[in-house]
Design an enzyme around this catalytic site. Structure first.
Site, short mmCIF file in Angstrom:
data_model
loop_
_atom_site.label_atom_id
_atom_site.label_comp_id
_atom_site.label_asym_id
_atom_site.label_seq_id
_atom_site.Cartn_x
_atom_site.Cartn_y
_atom_site.Cartn_z
N GLY A 217 0.82 -1.22 0.00
CA GLY A 217 0.00 0.00 0.00
C GLY A 217 0.85 1.26 0.00
O GLY A 217 2.08 1.21 -0.04
N GLN A 218 0.17 2.40 0.07
CA GLN A 218 0.87 3.70 -0.03
C GLN A 218 1.94 3.85 1.06
O GLN A 218 3.09 4.17 0.77
CB GLN A 218 -0.14 4.85 0.09
CG GLN A 218 0.48 6.22 -0.14
CD GLN A 218 -0.35 7.38 0.41
OE1 GLN A 218 -1.29 7.19 1.16
NE2 GLN A 218 0.00 8.59 0.01
N ASP B 125 1.44 -9.01 1.57
CA ASP B 125 0.22 -8.36 1.10
C ASP B 125 -0.68 -9.45 0.54
O ASP B 125 -0.24 -10.59 0.35
CB ASP B 125 0.54 -7.30 0.04
CG ASP B 125 -0.48 -6.16 0.05
OD1 ASP B 125 -0.10 -5.00 0.25
OD2 ASP B 125 -1.69 -6.45 -0.13
N ILE B 126 -1.92 -9.06 0.24
CA ILE B 126 -2.86 -10.06 -0.28
C ILE B 126 -2.53 -10.46 -1.72
O ILE B 126 -2.90 -11.52 -2.18
CB ILE B 126 -4.31 -9.56 -0.14
CG1 ILE B 126 -5.32 -10.65 -0.49
CG2 ILE B 126 -4.58 -8.35 -1.01
CD1 ILE B 126 -6.39 -10.79 0.54
N ASP C 231 -3.20 -13.00 3.71
CA ASP C 231 -4.49 -12.37 3.90
C ASP C 231 -4.57 -11.91 5.36
O ASP C 231 -4.55 -12.74 6.28
CB ASP C 231 -5.59 -13.39 3.57
CG ASP C 231 -6.99 -12.82 3.78
OD1 ASP C 231 -7.11 -11.66 4.24
OD2 ASP C 231 -7.96 -13.54 3.48
N TYR D 37 -15.01 3.60 8.49
CA TYR D 37 -13.56 3.60 8.71
C TYR D 37 -13.22 4.25 10.05
O TYR D 37 -12.46 3.70 10.85
CB TYR D 37 -12.91 4.36 7.55
CG TYR D 37 -11.44 4.63 7.67
CD1 TYR D 37 -10.51 3.59 7.71
CD2 TYR D 37 -10.95 5.94 7.70
CE1 TYR D 37 -9.14 3.85 7.79
CE2 TYR D 37 -9.60 6.21 7.78
CZ TYR D 37 -8.70 5.17 7.82
OH TYR D 37 -7.36 5.43 7.90
#
Ligand code: AKB
Length: 317
Positions: free
Chosen positions: A12-13, A35-36, A53, A143
């Site tokens: 991710g970022q 990561d997935i 996961d 979130y």
């Protein structure tokens, strides 16, 4: 002895740049990225990588055992905008992944955890300016609810089970390596890409929407710093307020125009405007500054210059 680290959500970022930094500090072989999927091939090929996961407890546990992991950075999450589209998925991923690492740490298999919270824990009833560390938190996004509840669980596991979990409330993060995905603050990254590629940008937030933000280098510094301080120095075991700069789409457009005079911006607010309007416009992070000497380096001008220089190299090599 060096830590053996697992990063969950490494593509991710934030995960992408955090992995690189942790490998510089601890050595490539001591940092397992996961990561997935393998969406970031540069990162996948740069050192140990596992497909994992974050919702699968046994997979995380097996990975920790086989790689002798003692420290986890849990970076996998569904962010604010995506969370509103898929509320149950956001709840499932954000909460279960946290319980999995907290429960592993409860058995003392894992010694230290980093878990990011967010300014999304705040809501429309929170004081908007210089939002204090301890204040009203009535988030209106899924979130935000997962982050607020997650903070309570982190503090609970610290108090009840002596789990050394550390957390910061990230503002919007701006970076030029990996794109953010599904956040309300994503406009502040997209705008730089579009400025270089097209010389114009249509913002999904209105021109005066003032939000707390931070350049990636500062976010990585904060993450490394909070994980490095002695446990006894930390007075907050829910999550620390963290702040660097606050600006509006109009401010960021003006800073781009200073370097690209023909750049133009238009505004077409969508559903993310309501989310942004529920968040603070600036954050009081004095407790982080006092407890672990947090300070930021990048202001808006310096960040814009860094973003445009790097994206120019990417798009116009
Ligand atoms: C989002 O916009 O959802 C995130 C955040 C502020 O946590 N960038």
């Amino acid at each position: 002895m060096s830590s053996k680290i697992l990063i969950i959500g490494a593509c991710g970022q934030i995960g992408t740049e955090l992995t690189t930094k942790l490998r510089e500090i601890h050595g490539v072989d001591n940092v397992v990225a996961s990561d997935i999927n393998t969406r970031n091939l540069e990162l996948v090929n740069a050192g140990p990588f596992v497909i994992l996961d974050a919702k699968n407890f046994n997979a995380i546990k097996d990975c920790c055992i086989s790689h002798k992991i003692d420290t986890i950075y849990l970076m996998a999450a569904l962010l604010s905008a995506t969370g509103e589209k898929y509320p149950m998925e956001a709840w499932d991923l954000n909460m279960n992944s946290l319980f999995h690492v907290l429960n592993l740490a409860k058995t003392k298999q894992i010694k230290k955890i980093f878990w990011p919270s967010s300014i999304a824990v705040f809501g429309p009833t929170t004081p908007r300016e210089h939002t204090p560390q301890h204040t009203i938190c009535e988030p209106t996004t899924v979130y935000g609810i997962t982050k607020q509840v997650g903070e309570r669980w982190c503090e609970y596991y610290y108090n009840k089970y002596d789990v050394d979990v550390r957390s910061i409330r990230y503002p919007g993060i701006i970076s030029h390596k990996a794109m953010p995905g599904g956040g309300t603050t994503d406009y502040a990254v997209e705008i730089y890409h579009e400025a270089i590629k097209k010389g114009k940008y249509e913002s999904f937030l209105s021109e005066k929407t003032h939000l707390p933000m931070m350049f990636m280098d500062d976010a990585i510094k904060a993450t490394i710093d909070i994980m490095s301080v002695p446990s006894k120095d930390l007075t907050i075991r829910s999550s620390y307020n963290l702040s660097a700069i606050s600006f509006t789409p109009e401010d960021i457009a003006n800073s781009i125009k200073a370097e690209i005079p023909h750049f133009t911006i238009t505004y077409k607010p969508d559903f993310r405007q309501e989310i942004a309007d529920s968040w603070p416009s600036s954050i009081d992070d004095s407790v982080a500054r006092k407890d672990w000497n947090w300070s930021h380096d990048f202001n808006l001008e310096r960040m814009t210059s860094e973003m445009l220089t790097n994206l120019n190299k990417k798009y116009k090599p």
